[in-house]
Write a protein that holds these residues in place. Structure first.
Motif, mmCIF file in Angstrom:
data_model
loop_
_atom_site.group_PDB
_atom_site.id
_atom_site.type_symbol
_atom_site.label_atom_id
_atom_site.label_comp_id
_atom_site.label_asym_id
_atom_site.label_seq_id
_atom_site.Cartn_x
_atom_site.Cartn_y
_atom_site.Cartn_z
ATOM 1 N N VAL A 120 -9.872 -3.699 -1.844
ATOM 2 C CA VAL A 120 -8.471 -3.918 -0.621
ATOM 3 C C VAL A 120 -7.264 -4.746 -1.049
ATOM 4 C CG1 VAL A 120 -7.346 -4.005 1.912
ATOM 5 C CG2 VAL A 120 -9.694 -3.115 1.342
ATOM 6 N N VAL A 121 -7.666 -6.104 -1.237
ATOM 7 C CA VAL A 121 -6.947 -7.374 -2.397
ATOM 8 C C VAL A 121 -6.748 -6.335 -3.253
ATOM 9 C CG1 VAL A 121 -7.173 -9.018 -4.042
ATOM 10 C CG2 VAL A 121 -8.139 -8.777 -1.553
ATOM 11 N N LEU A 122 -7.077 -5.516 -3.759
ATOM 12 C CA LEU A 122 -6.187 -4.684 -5.688
ATOM 13 C C LEU A 122 -5.688 -3.814 -4.899
ATOM 14 C CD1 LEU A 122 -9.674 -5.248 -8.028
ATOM 15 C CD2 LEU A 122 -7.150 -6.357 -7.673
ATOM 16 N N ALA A 123 -5.957 -3.080 -4.412
ATOM 17 C CA ALA A 123 -5.524 -1.462 -3.948
ATOM 18 C C ALA A 123 -3.527 -2.472 -2.955
ATOM 19 C CB ALA A 123 -5.621 -1.026 -2.887
ATOM 20 N N VAL A 124 -3.922 -3.249 -2.141
ATOM 21 C CA VAL A 124 -2.720 -3.799 -1.247
ATOM 22 C C VAL A 124 -2.429 -4.187 -2.276
ATOM 23 C CG1 VAL A 124 -1.645 -4.832 0.833
ATOM 24 C CG2 VAL A 124 -3.595 -4.136 0.705
ATOM 25 N N ALA A 125 -2.348 -4.897 -3.221
ATOM 26 C CA ALA A 125 -1.133 -5.453 -3.814
ATOM 27 C C ALA A 125 -0.483 -4.423 -5.287
ATOM 28 C CB ALA A 125 -2.294 -6.551 -5.240
ATOM 29 N N GLU A 126 -1.312 -3.671 -5.180
ATOM 30 C CA GLU A 126 -1.079 -2.558 -5.965
ATOM 31 C C GLU A 126 -0.385 -1.608 -5.694
ATOM 32 O OE1 GLU A 126 -0.543 -0.220 -9.907
ATOM 33 O OE2 GLU A 126 -2.157 -1.995 -9.636
ATOM 34 N N LEU A 127 -0.147 -1.583 -4.618
ATOM 35 C CA LEU A 127 0.087 -0.629 -3.207
ATOM 36 C C LEU A 127 2.184 -1.545 -3.418
ATOM 37 C CD1 LEU A 127 1.113 1.917 -2.038
ATOM 38 C CD2 LEU A 127 0.239 0.547 0.166
ATOM 39 N N LEU A 128 1.995 -2.759 -3.011
ATOM 40 C CA LEU A 128 3.357 -3.625 -2.831
ATOM 41 C C LEU A 128 3.978 -4.126 -4.023
ATOM 42 C CD1 LEU A 128 2.360 -6.253 0.341
ATOM 43 C CD2 LEU A 128 3.527 -3.963 0.239
ATOM 44 N N ALA A 144 -12.490 4.160 1.131
ATOM 45 C CA ALA A 144 -11.219 5.106 0.288
ATOM 46 C C ALA A 144 -9.918 5.119 0.695
ATOM 47 C CB ALA A 144 -12.292 6.841 0.913
ATOM 48 N N ALA A 145 -9.741 4.368 1.657
ATOM 49 C CA ALA A 145 -8.499 4.400 2.505
ATOM 50 C C ALA A 145 -7.154 2.834 1.630
ATOM 51 C CB ALA A 145 -8.267 3.057 3.689
ATOM 52 N N ALA A 146 -8.353 2.634 0.881
ATOM 53 C CA ALA A 146 -8.262 1.396 -0.626
ATOM 54 C C ALA A 146 -7.919 2.395 -1.595
ATOM 55 C CB ALA A 146 -9.593 0.496 -1.680
ATOM 56 N N GLY A 147 -8.526 3.225 -1.947
ATOM 57 C CA GLY A 147 -8.359 4.619 -3.045
ATOM 58 C C GLY A 147 -7.320 4.995 -3.124
ATOM 59 N N LEU A 148 -6.995 5.218 -1.801
ATOM 60 C CA LEU A 148 -5.394 6.517 -1.822
ATOM 61 C C LEU A 148 -3.938 4.762 -1.665
ATOM 62 C CD1 LEU A 148 -6.333 8.218 1.154
ATOM 63 C CD2 LEU A 148 -5.873 9.286 -0.972
ATOM 64 N N ALA A 149 -4.280 3.883 -0.606
ATOM 65 C CA ALA A 149 -3.542 2.760 -1.672
ATOM 66 C C ALA A 149 -3.049 2.392 -2.795
ATOM 67 C CB ALA A 149 -3.696 1.567 -0.252
ATOM 68 N N ALA A 150 -3.806 2.969 -3.859
ATOM 69 C CA ALA A 150 -3.920 1.959 -4.958
ATOM 70 C C ALA A 150 -3.329 3.418 -5.471
ATOM 71 C CB ALA A 150 -4.920 1.667 -5.752
ATOM 72 N N THR A 151 -3.732 4.640 -5.827
ATOM 73 C CA THR A 151 -2.611 5.449 -6.212
ATOM 74 C C THR A 151 -2.094 5.419 -5.741
ATOM 75 O OG1 THR A 151 -5.192 6.742 -6.103
ATOM 76 C CG2 THR A 151 -2.985 8.713 -6.432
ATOM 77 N N GLY A 152 -1.237 5.342 -4.412
ATOM 78 C CA GLY A 152 0.101 5.713 -3.875
ATOM 79 C C GLY A 152 0.961 4.389 -4.673
ATOM 80 N N GLY A 153 -0.028 3.983 -4.951
ATOM 81 C CA GLY A 153 1.215 2.572 -5.489
ATOM 82 C C GLY A 153 1.421 2.840 -6.914
ATOM 83 N N ARG A 154 -0.253 3.177 -7.390
ATOM 84 C CA ARG A 154 0.862 3.991 -8.688
ATOM 85 C C ARG A 154 1.965 4.718 -8.464
ATOM 86 N NH1 ARG A 154 -0.799 1.294 -13.198
ATOM 87 N NH2 ARG A 154 -2.588 -0.067 -13.041
ATOM 88 N N LEU A 155 2.096 5.757 -7.824
ATOM 89 C CA LEU A 155 2.494 6.807 -8.282
ATOM 90 C C LEU A 155 3.913 6.732 -7.451
ATOM 91 C CD1 LEU A 155 0.579 10.011 -7.040
ATOM 92 C CD2 LEU A 155 1.001 9.438 -8.569
ATOM 93 N N LEU A 156 4.207 5.246 -6.925
ATOM 94 C CA LEU A 156 5.643 4.944 -6.353
ATOM 95 C C LEU A 156 5.807 4.587 -7.460
ATOM 96 C CD1 LEU A 156 7.180 4.496 -4.057
ATOM 97 C CD2 LEU A 156 6.106 2.546 -3.191
ATOM 98 N N GLY A 157 5.170 3.001 -8.478
ATOM 99 C CA GLY A 157 5.531 2.914 -8.937
ATOM 100 C C GLY A 157 6.114 3.405 -10.560
ATOM 101 N N ALA A 158 5.647 4.560 -10.732
ATOM 102 C CA ALA A 158 6.098 5.603 -11.567
ATOM 103 C C ALA A 158 7.348 6.379 -11.024
ATOM 104 C CB ALA A 158 4.847 6.643 -12.187
ATOM 105 N N ALA A 159 7.187 6.634 -10.009
ATOM 106 C CA ALA A 159 8.507 7.352 -9.104
ATOM 107 C C ALA A 159 9.844 6.195 -9.216
ATOM 108 C CB ALA A 159 8.359 8.090 -7.975
#
Length: 535
Positions: A25-33, A195-210
């Motif tokens: 969760v630490v890594l996923a939230v940081a990745e998303l933000l 699972a939520a952490a995984g979605l957040a991390a993936t969302g962060g990656r996709l959002l960063g790319a977009a």
């Protein structure tokens, strides 16, 4: 086996799992933000970059020798294992003594934040994703730990002590019973959170790319025609032996060795090069200044100082750029200056002898590679290309600063870690075909490879089979003194195991030394030996 099975189903193993989920969760939230900040502000990138900064030379050399261009993948894998183990420990600690667990999480969060804010070009504000991720991880850890069955705790802190007071503040009045929650509900909660952490991390990656348009801007960039085009490549530069590396290395196959875990993304509208230090006039160049300048084009072979004997950390490309001698002519270095310290936007620096950048070898600020804009991972929008020197003292990617100074006054990134200051490339020959441990049929066997001695050229390549006489190979056409030269030999092979050695002679008449040396501190040396079996 039954005891082991019960242990994995017990509260200690479940507490360790809670720690792992909280770390995710630490890594996923940081990745998303972090998608709204620079990539260097995310915990994994910051921690990895900090680790690289403090890596001793022998470990860095071991990583490159073992993993080659996959060294960064190996680093991330190692970090993943380390973070998982630490998270397990913190989960168990938090289960037994919540206050100590909180202290451990906050300490790790402080380490992450410190790694972020100390990166080059990263401000304090960009620590927010890591701070938010740490707080979110702490909440998740608390949520999961409360669902665990009670276990034997460590000795309680004395009443009235600082630790006990801190525990009361964190846990609140009355401790929630963990025994009432079933194991099934715990695993369900942990699974959903992971699972939520995984979605957040993936969302962060996709959002960063977009959000990033740097790649699109690079692809749409139209390079100007050079004022001085590269000489036509003469016929016969490619070795006739199938399997020898192509004379021009495609961009996608060109080796990449650098300290950047996250490839810097620089808008050409924001890029600026500052030239300062021991100069009569400080100057600043924009990317448009380079586009408007009289550019040169040249084929140049680059080599990494970490390349082992027979290694593939070398490549040849056609570069387009502005001569560095012209840049320095504008700045007018002062008497006594003998070095230019080039710095990348991510903090990497290289020390290059001043005279090398002022002579006629066509050292340049490159903006193009093999007819297209620089790939992002090879320095887009601007990098340095300096013939004749290993990359660690010359080939600064994403370059934004040139300081004219003295070797006695300034140290570069790898010089501070025990590597040499100047790094001239050594004469080297390599066998590309046949590969070591290959099996070949008896009779005529084609042997071929590549040799280089940038700025001196290659005048002879010889091979030796077992302990026999040295036999001169046929050289392919030489394109220039700053590019590699390929060679071939038709070997009349007899059955049995054999060793093939190779050596080169450069344009100064110096024969490649047989004395083995490790890459540290100024490049590997010695003759490559390839073992083949003739059937």
């Amino acid at each position: 086996m039954e005891k082991l099975k019960n242990w994995f189903r017990g509260p200690t193993a479940m507490a360790a799992l809670a720690g792992v989920v909280a770390a995710a969760v630490v890594l996923a939230v940081a990745e998303l933000l972090g998608a709204f900040f620079t990539a260097r502000a995310t915990p994994l990138i910051a921690l990895g970059s900090t680790f690289i900064d403090f890596t001793p030379s022998w470990l860095k050399d071991f990583a490159i020798a073992t993993f080659g261009t996959n060294d960064k993948v190996a680093l991330f894998a190692g970090m993943g294992v380390t973070i998982t183990l630490l998270a397990c420990v913190l989960g168990v600690v938090a289960h037994r003594r919540w206050a100590l667990g909180v202290l451990g999480v906050l300490f790790m969060g402080a380490v992450i934040v410190a790694s972020v804010v100390t990166r080059a070009g990263v401000g304090p504000f960009e620590a927010l994703p890591s701070v938010a991720g740490t707080l979110a991880g702490l909440l998740v850890l608390r949520f999961l730990v409360k669902k665990l069955p009670a276990t034997k705790a460590w000795p309680e802190a004395p009443a009235g002590s600082a630790v006990a007071d801190f525990a009361d503040v964190v846990a609140g009045p009355g401790k929630a019973s963990r025994a009432a929650t079933s194991r099934r509900r715990f695993f369900a909660a942990a699974g959903i959170t992971a699972a939520a952490a995984g979605l957040a991390a993936t969302g962060g990656r996709l959002l960063g790319a977009a959000r990033s348009n740097i790649l699109q801007a690079r692809d749409s960039l139209q390079l100007p025609a050079p004022a001085t085009a590269a000489p036509a490549v003469p016929a016969g530069v490619q070795s006739p032996v199938p399997g020898v590396a192509p004379w021009v290395t495609p961009n996608g196959e060109f080796y990449r060795i650098d300290t950047a875990l996250s490839v810097p993304e620089i808008d050409v509208a924001d890029w600026e090069l500052r030239v300062h230090g021991m100069v009569e006039e400080e100057i600043r160049l924009t990317f448009q200044d380079l586009l408007d300048a009289d550019l040169i084009e040249s084929h140049v072979t680059l080599t990494c100082v970490s390349n082992p004997v027979g290694g593939n950390l070398a490549g040849n490309a056609k570069w387009l750029g502005f001569p560095l001698r012209e840049v320095l002519k504008r700045a007018r270095p002062k008497d006594g200056a003998d070095m230019v310290l080039s710095t990348s936007i991510d903090g990497f620096s290289a020390s290059t002898p001043l005279e090398v950048l002022q002579d006629d070898r066509d050292a340049m600020l490159a903006i193009g590679m093999n007819g297209e804009p620089l790939p992002l991972e090879h320095g887009y929008p601007v990098r340095m290309v300096v013939p004749g020197l290993y990359g660690f003292v010359s080939a600064t990617k994403w370059v934004v600063d040139l300081e004219v100074t003295r070797f006695a006054d300034s140290k570069a990134y790898w010089t501070e870690r025990g590597w040499s200051e100047r790094g001239p490339i050594k004469t080297m020959a390599r066998v590309d075909v046949p590969k070591s441990f290959a099996k070949v049929p008896a009779g005529k066997v084609a042997v071929g490879g590549t040799a280089w001695a940038q700025t001196r050229g290659i005048t002879k390549v010889e091979i030796q089979v077992d302990d026999g006489d040295w036999m001169e190979a046929e050289l392919s056409t030489e394109a220039s003194l700053v590019t590699w030269r390929q060679w071939s030999y038709q070997w009349d092979a007899a059955p049995g195991p054999h060793y093939i050695k190779v050596r080169a002679t450069d344009g100064s008449g110096e024969v490649q030394t047989d004395q083995r040396a490790d890459p540290v501190p100024d490049g590997a040396s010695g003759w490559q030996s390839v073992m083949v079996t003739v059937e």
